[in-house]
Design a protein around this motif. Structure first.
Motif, PDB file in Angstrom:
ATOM      1  N   MET A 124       0.903   6.452   9.992  1.00 10.46           N
ATOM      2  CA  MET A 124       1.560   6.612   8.686  1.00 10.46           C
ATOM      3  C   MET A 124       2.892   5.871   8.701  1.00 10.46           C
ATOM      4  O   MET A 124       3.670   6.010   9.647  1.00 10.46           O
ATOM      5  N   LEU A 125       3.097   5.091   7.677  1.00  6.88           N
ATOM      6  CA  LEU A 125       4.380   4.385   7.598  1.00  6.88           C
ATOM      7  C   LEU A 125       4.828   4.189   6.155  1.00  6.88           C
ATOM      8  O   LEU A 125       4.061   4.382   5.219  1.00  6.88           O
ATOM      9  N   VAL A 126       6.102   3.804   6.014  1.00  2.00           N
ATOM     10  CA  VAL A 126       6.689   3.591   4.684  1.00  2.00           C
ATOM     11  C   VAL A 126       7.260   2.176   4.641  1.00  2.00           C
ATOM     12  O   VAL A 126       7.969   1.774   5.569  1.00  2.00           O
ATOM     13  N   TYR A 154       4.096   4.407   0.669  1.00  2.00           N
ATOM     14  CA  TYR A 154       3.563   5.071   1.869  1.00  2.00           C
ATOM     15  C   TYR A 154       2.223   4.440   2.213  1.00  2.00           C
ATOM     16  O   TYR A 154       1.340   4.338   1.366  1.00  2.00           O
ATOM     17  N   LEU A 155       2.067   3.978   3.443  1.00  2.00           N
ATOM     18  CA  LEU A 155       0.797   3.407   3.896  1.00  2.00           C
ATOM     19  C   LEU A 155       0.182   4.352   4.921  1.00  2.00           C
ATOM     20  O   LEU A 155       0.855   4.767   5.862  1.00  2.00           O
ATOM     21  N   CYS A 156      -1.085   4.662   4.719  1.00  2.08           N
ATOM     22  CA  CYS A 156      -1.776   5.534   5.657  1.00  2.08           C
ATOM     23  C   CYS A 156      -2.976   4.780   6.208  1.00  2.08           C
ATOM     24  O   CYS A 156      -3.863   4.382   5.441  1.00  2.08           O
ATOM     25  N   MET A 157      -2.992   4.526   7.501  1.00  7.50           N
ATOM     26  CA  MET A 157      -4.069   3.756   8.111  1.00  7.50           C
ATOM     27  C   MET A 157      -4.980   4.739   8.860  1.00  7.50           C
ATOM     28  O   MET A 157      -4.508   5.411   9.799  1.00  7.50           O
ATOM     29  N   GLY A 158      -6.236   4.853   8.405  1.00  8.92           N
ATOM     30  CA  GLY A 158      -7.124   5.843   9.014  1.00  8.92           C
ATOM     31  C   GLY A 158      -8.160   5.210   9.938  1.00  8.92           C
ATOM     32  O   GLY A 158      -8.176   3.995  10.160  1.00  8.92           O
ATOM     33  N   GLY A 159      -9.054   6.028  10.472  1.00  4.56           N
ATOM     34  CA  GLY A 159     -10.181   5.567  11.286  1.00  4.56           C
ATOM     35  C   GLY A 159      -9.757   4.937  12.593  1.00  4.56           C
ATOM     36  O   GLY A 159     -10.425   4.009  13.086  1.00  4.56           O
ATOM     37  N   LEU A 160      -8.661   5.338  13.200  1.00  2.00           N
ATOM     38  CA  LEU A 160      -8.175   4.687  14.428  1.00  2.00           C
ATOM     39  C   LEU A 160      -8.651   5.433  15.670  1.00  2.00           C
ATOM     40  O   LEU A 160      -8.938   6.601  15.637  1.00  2.00           O
TER      41      LEU A 160
END
Ligand code: NAP
Length: 491
Positions: free
Chosen positions: A147-149, A485-491
């Motif tokens: 999660m990042l901004v 807000y960026l949310c990167m999933g499936g990691l």
């Protein structure tokens, strides 16, 4: 030539500023109607400018929109470099800028020079801040995501500025917007558009791409405001001016939930407690009340002085005020210029009349100077009561009402008893009192043992009906940035 000899004779490089009418984009400013700009000290005609309308504003917005992507995509360093070049050019011509300012607004040349330095300081500050736009990373609650901004420019900004600080108000809005990657459409006040025009003329030389900075000269603020507020391509309105117009613009922005930053009116208390250094308080009050002939949003509007030091303060302050010389801002001995117009003069006259009827004592001044023009004597009134108009409304002129008080807690309650909350000042030496009063005052800015506090490094702005948001400092940059807000999933 659109600028007259009445102005160019004050300039070292008149060739740079002689054609300020052509600064707005030629395709945009098709206006055939013109309006005139006058010197408030002499009544001389300074310039005739195109009187642009809502159609011109709409075209400027289209141009700005096309420029937004390119400007926003530049690196922070590239935007910063252009701001630095603009800063350099303005400083190199600061004497001409100060002369234009004194001619169109009336303030003494020394004050005009200080305003130009302050305007340039905003450009410098935000040229530096452009390189310091940071996002953040957040510790995610699960291991399969990050999660990042990130921060991105808001987009096209509509800016409207007042006449009392025609250069620094422009710089305070435009420089953070440009640093953040936004493009701007600016409408300066009808009475003082020339400094803004001169700033935009040098912005071209600094190399801002076409469409990044768009200037609207207009005598009809409401038509321009309506278009800026209703056009969906404008993402934000940044306004400095009266609370009354701020309220109207806020309503106009509400349909589209447009972002706003508002710097509005004030009614600043200036409190002198009995443990204060009275001489320092007198100097501070002179600065806080009489700078710019009292026509500043942070002007001390109500001077509360504790009984034990009241007579000493009133005596010393009155002596200083009586010695302030009024006249044409180009005269180096002048400390107070004219009021901006007849309306301002009428308001001060009404405040004086009302105070006298209700028992106030004029200690010096109290009258307009001459039968024509807008010069008013620096004025001190004592025996002022909180029911008088001078204690309740923003006077915006060289009139200082002194209110005697005994109870230190009560005076803070009285100081807060207003819909405004921009600036407050107080003089005291007891440390416990200093902290208690500083924390109890419901104002965005509090000057403690000083009558002057504006700085590009500090957040400027008000609570309550004095505004929304802050300008200057790192906080002023945030006002032109969207948080994503960026949310990167499936990691
Ligand atoms: P104003 O009448 O509110 O005008 C300010 C600007 O708004 C001018 O450019 C004016 O254009 C424009 N305007 C007027 N009516 C409008 C409308 N209906 N729609 C859109 N724009 C409109 O204020 P002012 O008399 O020039 O300035 C004095 C006020 O500003 C005082 O209350 C002072 O406290 C406040 N002020 C606040 C700050 C701060 O930082 N908080 C700083 C400086 C001044 P026209 O000139 O064409 O009418």
């Amino acid at each position: 030539m659109t600028v007259t000899q009445s102005l160019t004779r004050h300039l070292k490089n008149p060739e740079l500023f002689v054609d300020l009418a052509s600064v707005p984009d030629r395709n945009v400013a098709a206006a055939t109607k013109r309006f005139s700009v006058f010197n408030p000290s002499t009544g001389e005609l300074l310039a005739e400018l195109p009187d642009m309308d809502a159609g011109d504003v709409s075209k400027a917005i289209d141009k700005a929109r096309s420029a937004q992507e390119q400007w926003g995509a530049l690196t922070a360093r590239e935007r910063s470099d252009t701001l630095w070049r603009w800063h350099e050019l303005i400083l190199n011509h600061s004497e001409d800028f100060a002369a234009i300012l004194t001619a169109e607004m009336g303030k003494p040349l020394a004050e005009a020079k200080s305003e130009i330095a302050h305007a340039a300081a905003y450009l410098q500050w935000y040229a530096e801040e452009a390189n310091r736009i940071y996002g953040e990373t957040i510790s995610a609650p699960s291991n399969d995501r990050r999660m990042l901004v990130i921060k991105q420019p808001v987009g096209v900004v509509g800016a409207i500025t007042p006449w009392n600080f025609p250069a620094s108000m422009v710089a305070r809005k435009i420089s953070p917007a440009l640093a953040a990657g936004c493009v701007v459409i600016l409408k300066p006040a009808e009475q003082t558009p020339l400094v803004a025009g001169a700033m935009f003329a040098l912005a071209r030389m600094a190399g801002f791409p076409e469409g990044v900075l768009n200037l609207i000269y207009a005598s009809e603020g409401d038509a321009v405001g309506r278009e800026l507020c209703s056009n969906p391509n404008v993402r934000k309105i940044s306004f400095t001016g009266s609370t009354e117009v701020g309220r109207l613009l806020m309503r106009q922005c509400s349909d589209q939930i447009k972002k706003i930053s508002f710097e509005l009116g004030g009614n600043a208390p200036f409190i002198v407690f009995d443990d204060a250094d009275v001489d320092a308080a007198v100097e501070g009050a002179i600065q806080a009340k009489f700078r710019n002939a009292g026509q500043t949003c942070v002007s001390a509007n109500r001077l509360y002085v504790q009984s034990n030091v009241h007579d000493e303060f009133a005596e010393k302050f009155t002596q200083r005020v009586c010695a302030l010389r009024v006249g044409d801002g180009f005269d180096p001995n002048v400390a107070i210029g004219p009021l901006i117009d007849d309306r301002s003069l009428a308001k001060i006259e009404a405040h004086v009349r009302d105070a006298v009827i209700k028992g106030g004592t004029i200690r010096c001044g109290g009258n307009r100077i001459g039968k024509s023009g807008t010069f008013f004597e620096p004025t001190v009134i004592t025996e002022v009561a909180s029911t008088m108009r001078i204690a309740q409304e923003e006077t915006f002129g060289p009139l200082a009402p002194i209110i005697r008080f005994d109870d230190a807690d009560q005076v803070v309650r009285e100081a807060n008893d207003t819909v405004y909350g921009l600036a407050a000042y107080f003089y005291a030496s007891n440390l416990k009192r200093v902290w208690r009063v500083a924390e109890a005052l419901e104002y965005g800015m509090v000057g403690i043992n000083t009558g002057r506090m504006s700085s590009e490094a500090a957040p400027f702005g008000g609570m309550k009906q004095s505004g929304i948001g802050r300008e200057g400092s790192r906080h002023g940059l945030e006002a032109y940035l969207e948080m994503k807000y960026l949310c990167m999933g499936g990691l």
